[in-house]
Write a protein that holds these residues in place. Structure first.
Motif, PDB file in Angstrom:
ATOM      1  N   PRO A  68       0.763  -1.299  -0.121  1.00  0.00           N
ATOM      2  CA  PRO A  68      -0.120   0.169   0.102  1.00  0.00           C
ATOM      3  C   PRO A  68       0.865   1.327   0.024  1.00  0.00           C
ATOM      4  N   LEU A  69       0.331   2.294  -0.673  1.00  0.00           N
ATOM      5  CA  LEU A  69       1.302   3.485  -0.722  1.00  0.00           C
ATOM      6  C   LEU A  69       1.582   4.351   0.378  1.00  0.00           C
ATOM      7  N   TYR A  70       0.710   4.253   1.352  1.00  0.00           N
ATOM      8  CA  TYR A  70       1.003   4.821   2.517  1.00  0.00           C
ATOM      9  C   TYR A  70       1.784   4.129   3.502  1.00  0.00           C
ATOM     10  N   ALA A  71       2.088   2.551   3.210  1.00  0.00           N
ATOM     11  CA  ALA A  71       2.965   2.041   4.178  1.00  0.00           C
ATOM     12  C   ALA A  71       4.446   2.262   3.270  1.00  0.00           C
ATOM     13  N   ARG A  72       4.418   2.577   1.965  1.00  0.00           N
ATOM     14  CA  ARG A  72       5.829   2.674   1.298  1.00  0.00           C
ATOM     15  C   ARG A  72       6.234   4.065   1.754  1.00  0.00           C
ATOM     16  N   VAL A  73       5.394   4.975   1.824  1.00  0.00           N
ATOM     17  CA  VAL A  73       5.668   6.278   2.521  1.00  0.00           C
ATOM     18  C   VAL A  73       6.236   6.331   3.678  1.00  0.00           C
ATOM     19  N   LYS A  74       5.518   5.563   4.682  1.00  0.00           N
ATOM     20  CA  LYS A  74       6.164   5.340   5.970  1.00  0.00           C
ATOM     21  C   LYS A  74       7.719   4.684   5.892  1.00  0.00           C
ATOM     22  N   ALA A  75       7.711   3.601   5.004  1.00  0.00           N
ATOM     23  CA  ALA A  75       8.935   3.026   4.784  1.00  0.00           C
ATOM     24  C   ALA A  75      10.269   3.779   4.390  1.00  0.00           C
ATOM     25  N   LEU A  76       9.772   4.864   3.595  1.00  0.00           N
ATOM     26  CA  LEU A  76      10.792   5.889   3.021  1.00  0.00           C
ATOM     27  C   LEU A  76      11.333   6.778   4.425  1.00  0.00           C
ATOM     28  N   ILE A  77      10.190   7.016   4.977  1.00  0.00           N
ATOM     29  CA  ILE A  77      10.684   7.894   6.195  1.00  0.00           C
ATOM     30  C   ILE A  77      11.609   7.188   7.324  1.00  0.00           C
ATOM     31  N   LEU A  78      11.074   6.169   7.441  1.00  0.00           N
ATOM     32  CA  LEU A  78      11.720   5.210   8.364  1.00  0.00           C
ATOM     33  C   LEU A  78      13.097   4.870   7.886  1.00  0.00           C
ATOM     34  N   ARG A  79      13.261   4.679   6.614  1.00  0.00           N
ATOM     35  CA  ARG A  79      14.723   4.370   6.130  1.00  0.00           C
ATOM     36  C   ARG A  79      15.619   5.632   6.213  1.00  0.00           C
ATOM     37  N   ASN A  80      15.135   6.835   5.975  1.00  0.00           N
ATOM     38  CA  ASN A  80      15.808   8.139   5.835  1.00  0.00           C
ATOM     39  C   ASN A  80      16.329   8.386   7.749  1.00  0.00           C
TER      40      ASN A  80
END
Length: 240
Positions: A8-20
């Motif tokens: 899901p797109l919101y989960a990918r946004v979260k993953a990007l934030i967590l990765r950064n």
């Protein structure tokens, strides 16, 4: 843009934030880009970015300062004794909107596991309710509850979309004792569907029994989406 089209797109946004955050690009106390900038960075909608930020804030990864922005929070480990409290009150205290969806409300033959949990003399045909509680539209808790009809005979006639079972029971039945057992579990297909999670996603399960005098009043199973909940308490320690 974000990789991983099956997620899901919101989960990918979260993953990007967590990765950064994890690789130090956005260190502790760093202010994140604005929602507008995150929309441009990810290609997601403003609503999707807002959901990702909200869930990470609820998880304690971020903290938001009104009129200033969203910041990376200090690492947090919170746990402790769990009190009995109405989830609707918890959510409203955070300034969010509580919602509930009733999936089931009936009187049933108690499964063997539930019969055992009620103990002697047992409760063969309890009320059975299943609800999903949401915070600002996001499902956060799956609640399954069995209730002794001799202690709460009007339970089956309540509108639990307007008030929670907890709110009704705390008023209708004098509860004198409770027991909690906490487990880490994977989301079953039914729980995953109810909480809008991938099947097998990490969840926190709270099994609760309550007593009224010597009689067990309720047998409950509360399942929380792991990434959307924190359990914490504060106690004054007596030195006397």
């Amino acid at each position: 843009m974000l990789p991983g089209a099956a997620i899901p797109l919101y989960a990918r946004v979260k993953a990007l934030i967590l990765r950064n955050i994890g690789d130090g690009t956005w260190p502790r106390d760093r202010r994140l880009p604005s929602e507008h900038d995150l929309v441009a960075l990810t290609g997601a909608s403003r609503m999707t970015v807002h959901r990702a930020l909200r869930e990470l804030t609820h998880a304690g990864v971020l903290h938001r300062v009104q009129g200033v922005g969203t910041f990376v929070a200090a690492p947090m480990a919170r746990s402790g004794l769990i009190e009995i409290e109405d989830i609707a009150q918890e959510i409203r205290r955070r300034g969010a909107v509580h919602g509930s969806r009733v999936l089931l409300l009936d009187r049933v033959e108690a499964p063997g596991e539930v019969m055992s949990a009620f103990g002697e003399p047992g409760c063969r045909r309890p009320f059975h309710s299943v609800l999903v509680h949401s915070e600002d539209g996001t499902p956060v808790q799956h609640e399954e509850r069995y209730v002794d009809p001799e202690l709460a005979p009007d339970y089956g006639r309540q509108d639990f979309s307007a008030r929670t079972p907890f709110d009704y029971l705390i008023e209708a039945v004098p509860l004198t004792e409770f027991e909690h057992v906490i487990s880490a579990v994977a989301a079953s297909p039914a729980i995953a569907a109810a909480l809008d999670l991938p099947q097998g996603a990490p969840c926190l399960r709270l099994d609760r029994r309550t007593w009224s005098g010597a009689r067990i009043a309720t047998v409950n199973r509360l399942t929380y989406a792991g990434e959307r909940c924190r359990l914490a308490t504060r106690r004054v320690v007596s030195t006397s």
